[in-house]
Design a protein around this motif. Structure first.
Motif, short mmCIF file in Angstrom:
data_model
loop_
_atom_site.label_atom_id
_atom_site.label_comp_id
_atom_site.label_asym_id
_atom_site.label_seq_id
_atom_site.Cartn_x
_atom_site.Cartn_y
_atom_site.Cartn_z
N GLY A 1 -2.50 11.77 -44.97
CA GLY A 1 -2.42 13.22 -44.95
C GLY A 1 -3.27 13.93 -45.99
N LYS A 2 -3.86 13.18 -46.92
CA LYS A 2 -4.69 13.79 -47.95
C LYS A 2 -6.14 13.83 -47.48
CE LYS A 2 -5.97 13.52 -52.84
NZ LYS A 2 -5.81 12.79 -54.13
N MET A 3 -6.79 14.98 -47.69
CA MET A 3 -8.17 15.16 -47.23
C MET A 3 -9.17 14.70 -48.29
SD MET A 3 -8.14 18.77 -45.09
CE MET A 3 -7.39 19.77 -46.38
N TYR A 4 -10.23 14.05 -47.82
CA TYR A 4 -11.33 13.62 -48.68
C TYR A 4 -12.64 14.10 -48.07
CZ TYR A 4 -7.86 10.41 -50.68
OH TYR A 4 -6.75 9.88 -51.28
N LEU A 5 -13.53 14.60 -48.91
CA LEU A 5 -14.84 15.07 -48.45
C LEU A 5 -15.94 14.36 -49.24
CD1 LEU A 5 -14.25 18.93 -48.13
CD2 LEU A 5 -14.44 17.28 -46.26
N ASN A 6 -16.75 13.58 -48.56
CA ASN A 6 -17.88 12.92 -49.21
C ASN A 6 -19.04 13.89 -49.35
OD1 ASN A 6 -16.30 10.62 -49.04
ND2 ASN A 6 -17.39 9.79 -47.26
N SER A 7 -19.85 13.68 -50.37
CA SER A 7 -21.05 14.52 -50.52
C SER A 7 -22.01 14.25 -49.37
CB SER A 7 -21.73 14.22 -51.86
OG SER A 7 -22.11 12.86 -51.93
N VAL A 8 -22.77 15.28 -49.02
CA VAL A 8 -23.70 15.16 -47.90
C VAL A 8 -24.86 14.27 -48.29
CG1 VAL A 8 -25.25 16.42 -46.36
CG2 VAL A 8 -23.04 17.42 -47.01
N GLY A 9 -25.15 13.28 -47.47
CA GLY A 9 -26.25 12.36 -47.75
C GLY A 9 -27.55 12.82 -47.11
N THR A 10 -28.52 11.94 -47.14
CA THR A 10 -29.84 12.22 -46.56
C THR A 10 -29.87 11.73 -45.11
OG1 THR A 10 -30.89 11.96 -48.71
CG2 THR A 10 -32.32 11.83 -46.78
N ASN A 11 -30.34 12.58 -44.23
CA ASN A 11 -30.43 12.20 -42.83
C ASN A 11 -31.67 11.35 -42.59
OD1 ASN A 11 -29.43 12.27 -40.19
ND2 ASN A 11 -30.69 14.01 -39.62
N TYR A 12 -31.82 10.81 -41.40
CA TYR A 12 -33.03 10.10 -41.03
C TYR A 12 -34.22 11.05 -41.12
CZ TYR A 12 -29.61 6.91 -38.91
OH TYR A 12 -28.55 6.07 -38.69
N ASP A 13 -35.39 10.48 -41.34
CA ASP A 13 -36.61 11.30 -41.36
C ASP A 13 -36.76 12.01 -40.01
OD1 ASP A 13 -39.35 11.77 -42.83
OD2 ASP A 13 -39.83 11.34 -40.73
N ILE A 14 -37.18 13.24 -40.04
CA ILE A 14 -37.19 14.05 -38.83
C ILE A 14 -38.07 13.46 -37.73
CG2 ILE A 14 -39.08 15.58 -39.60
CD1 ILE A 14 -37.47 17.90 -38.29
N ASP A 15 -39.17 12.77 -38.09
CA ASP A 15 -40.02 12.15 -37.07
C ASP A 15 -39.50 10.80 -36.62
OD1 ASP A 15 -42.15 13.83 -36.18
OD2 ASP A 15 -43.01 13.75 -38.19
N ASP A 16 -38.47 10.28 -37.29
CA ASP A 16 -37.85 9.03 -36.86
C ASP A 16 -36.69 9.25 -35.91
OD1 ASP A 16 -39.62 7.52 -38.34
OD2 ASP A 16 -38.31 7.39 -40.10
N LEU A 17 -36.27 10.50 -35.77
CA LEU A 17 -35.19 10.78 -34.83
C LEU A 17 -35.69 10.59 -33.40
CD1 LEU A 17 -33.71 14.07 -36.34
CD2 LEU A 17 -32.64 11.81 -36.38
N PRO A 18 -34.91 9.91 -32.56
CA PRO A 18 -35.31 9.79 -31.15
C PRO A 18 -35.26 11.15 -30.48
CG PRO A 18 -33.08 8.98 -31.45
CD PRO A 18 -33.61 9.26 -32.83
N LEU A 19 -36.01 11.29 -29.40
CA LEU A 19 -35.99 12.55 -28.65
C LEU A 19 -34.59 12.77 -28.09
CD1 LEU A 19 -39.36 12.41 -26.68
CD2 LEU A 19 -38.89 13.37 -28.95
N PRO A 20 -34.10 13.99 -28.09
CA PRO A 20 -32.75 14.24 -27.56
C PRO A 20 -32.63 13.76 -26.12
CG PRO A 20 -33.99 16.29 -27.88
CD PRO A 20 -34.76 15.22 -28.54
N ASP A 21 -31.48 13.19 -25.82
CA ASP A 21 -31.20 12.61 -24.50
C ASP A 21 -30.50 13.66 -23.65
OD1 ASP A 21 -30.18 11.23 -22.31
OD2 ASP A 21 -29.92 9.38 -23.45
N LEU A 22 -31.21 14.18 -22.64
CA LEU A 22 -30.69 15.25 -21.79
C LEU A 22 -30.17 14.75 -20.45
CD1 LEU A 22 -33.46 18.01 -22.24
CD2 LEU A 22 -31.57 17.42 -23.77
N GLU A 23 -30.00 13.44 -20.30
CA GLU A 23 -29.70 12.91 -18.97
C GLU A 23 -28.37 13.42 -18.40
OE1 GLU A 23 -29.30 8.69 -18.87
OE2 GLU A 23 -27.69 8.62 -20.36
N ASP A 24 -27.45 13.85 -19.25
CA ASP A 24 -26.16 14.34 -18.75
C ASP A 24 -26.18 15.81 -18.36
OD1 ASP A 24 -24.86 11.85 -19.18
OD2 ASP A 24 -24.66 12.33 -21.31
N LEU A 25 -27.30 16.48 -18.61
CA LEU A 25 -27.40 17.92 -18.35
C LEU A 25 -28.13 18.17 -17.04
CD1 LEU A 25 -28.41 19.20 -21.90
CD2 LEU A 25 -26.11 18.71 -21.01
N GLN A 26 -27.69 19.18 -16.30
CA GLN A 26 -28.39 19.60 -15.09
C GLN A 26 -29.34 20.74 -15.48
OE1 GLN A 26 -24.20 19.80 -13.01
NE2 GLN A 26 -25.76 19.97 -11.42
#
Length: 547
Positions: A189-214
């Motif tokens: 029941g006790k809340m814990y919040l971790n500090s925000v880390g570093t995300n993947y490099d922006i050019d290393d992110l895969p292209l968004p997957d739109l296959e579920d969208l019409q």
């Protein structure tokens, strides 16, 4: 393992039928599939494409009935019905039950719709009892407000790609969540919040997957529209903006070749309109020029259209870039003016000048861009006189006015001047609520300015040449039914000093419209510039118009 990512419905007086593609969830899906190819991931958009249902106005917003009293069908209408936009909660429950996921992720982008998010979390718990994680800009601003709900197991602050991958890894293995950047979780029941880390490099992110969208659900002028993001965060620090709470202070940009490859992929999937949803698309001018040149080469048939509906900073636009954008297929410019008042720009930390703005408007008009210029009505640091100054300034330029009524975003820099928002205040933190009043302006003032921009835009949209106000009104009455209604309402306004709504039961007075304020503005405009750069001379008195 099955993971369901959900964009919830929303409830409000209005919605937009564009800018709803859940691109953030599609980035999450692609990233999860890259790191966990054996996890089945489905994105469900329960917002767009489900229609709407009328709801009673919530008690927290009941005061608005005086401002939105009639189902107005005039060109100057504001709001009336309160709606549920999207799938019903019963439909969502059935889909969650049928899919039976092992994990549910819910997007919480906008503060006033947090109740809809928590309702979906409740449904997920009731139907399948699996863990629920919530992320998005609202969570990044006030994570405890969501994590405290007993139906929410985790929240992710900041960018979500690495956070959700690390969360899934920890959940599958040792349940040790301490090292997951940006994660909020509960133990006994006790809340814990971790500090925000570093995300993947922006050019290393895969292209968004739109296959579920019409793609026929996301349209602009009847053509399939896809979001594109070339950068994250913003180098500016405007006090009313909370983008840094989600994306951090470091502005990052994808390489142009990467962006063009994505657009080519979307083109092959049937998309023809591409909306750049960056918070600052053109900050790096050289890279933007490279991108435009690559788009020109990639689409020589010119059967694509590019937009930037999230707004463009006019500070970084020069003549060469504007010409390249036009050649590439940009058709509209949404310019974020905010205010023409230098003092307001300084207090909100807007690094812009009126001189540069006018230069960009002049150049853009000559190139044939359609321009919408956005003004914020009701900034707590602004006076009524300052807002009128900006409104009048825009009226005399060949642009459409985009009036956005201010709402307080939790933990944005400007919010630090206020006590922490209560749950009710978060609920009313929406454009339609007109929740902020100060010693300098009241709700009636903001409402009147908002409607006044619609009256001015009515004239700006008329396909006429230079003429007087009387001539403009006469021509408007002969164009079509909408224009004739506008003509009749304006004639009443000028003769009776009252504004009316147009309903099936006839004309109904809008008593919260301050005619005295309107005429104070009107009589000092001099002229209105139309979108085709004609001038309507309104220096004559309103008595002369109706005589």
């Amino acid at each position: 393992m099955k993971l369901l990512l959900i964009q919830p419905p929303i409830q409000d007086f209005y919605d937009t039928d564009i800018r709803l593609q859940p691109i953030g969830l599609c980035y999450l899906k692609a990233t999860i599939k890259k790191h966990f190819p054996n996890i089945e991931v489905v994105v469900r958009d329960f917002h767009q494409g489900w229609g709407r249902k009328t709801l009673p106005i919530p008690k927290e917003l009941s005061y608005l009935r005086e401002y939105y009293p009639w189902p107005d069908k005039s060109p100057f209408c504001s709001f009336y019905h309160y709606y549920h936009f999207g799938a019903s909660f019963a439909q969502i429950a059935q889909e969650i039950k049928d899919y039976s996921p092992d994990f549910v992720g819910i997007s919480s982008l906008f503060t006033p719709y947090y109740r809809e998010v928590l309702k979906v979390a409740q449904i997920a718990k009731e139907q399948v009892g699996c863990p629920v994680v919530v992320g998005g800009s609202h969570v990044s601003a006030v994570p405890r407000s969501i994590l405290q709900d007993h139906n929410v197991d985790f929240v992710i602050c900041g960018e979500g790609e690495k956070g959700i991958v690390d969360l899934l890894k920890a959940w599958q293995e040792n349940k040790n969540y301490e090292q997951v950047g940006g994660l909020g979780y509960k133990i006994d029941g006790k809340m814990y919040l971790n500090s925000v880390g570093t995300n993947y490099d922006i050019d290393d992110l895969p292209l968004p997957d739109l296959e579920d969208l019409q793609n026929d659900k996301y349209l602009f002028e009847k053509r399939p529209l896809s979001f594109v993001i070339t950068s994250r965060s913003c180098p500016h620090k405007c006090t009313f903006c909370s983008v840094h709470l989600t994306f951090g202070n470091r502005y990052r940009r994808r390489c142009p070749h990467n962006v063009v490859s994505e657009i080519k992929k979307r083109y092959a999937e049937g998309y023809r309109v591409f909306d750049f949803e960056d918070d600052n698309l053109t900050f790096y001018i050289k890279e933007m020029k490279v991108l435009c040149n690559e788009l020109i080469s990639a689409f020589p048939e010119k059967d694509v259209q590019f937009l930037a509906m999230n707004g463009i900073s006019y500070l970084s636009l020069d003549s060469e870039l504007l010409q390249l954008m036009k050649r590439a297929g940009f058709s509209h410019l949404n310019l974020a003016l905010v205010s023409s008042d230098k003092t307001v720009r300084e207090t909100t930390k807007r690094p812009h000048t009126v001189e540069k703005y006018l230069e960009v408007v002049k150049e853009s008009t000559s190139l044939g861009f359609q321009i919408v210029s956005y003004q914020i009505l009701g900034l707590p640091s602004e006076t009524l006189a300052s807002m009128i100054q900006t409104l009048s300034f825009g009226a005399r330029l060949p642009i459409l006015l985009g009036a956005s009524m201010f709402y307080l975003t939790p933990n944005s820099p400007i919010a630090k001047n206020f006590p922490p928002l209560s749950e009710k205040q978060m609920f009313t933190s929406r454009l339609t609520a007109m929740a902020i009043e100060t010693e300098d302006f009241q709700r009636e003032d903001i409402y009147t300015l908002f409607v006044t921009t619609r009256i001015i835009n009515f004239f700006k949209g008329l396909p006429i040449k230079n003429c007087s106000l009387e001539q403009a009104l006469r021509q408007a009455s002969q164009i079509g039914r909408r224009e004739k209604i506008g003509y009749e309402i304006l004639n009443r306004l000028f003769s009776e000093k009252k504004l009316y709504a147009y309903t099936k039961q006839g004309y109904k007075e809008l008593t919260k419209f301050k005619a005295t304020l309107f005429f104070d503005i009107w009589q000092n405009l001099g002229y209105i510039a139309t979108q085709n750069n004609a001038q309507i001379n309104i220096s004559v008195s309103h008595k002369q118009v109706v005589s």
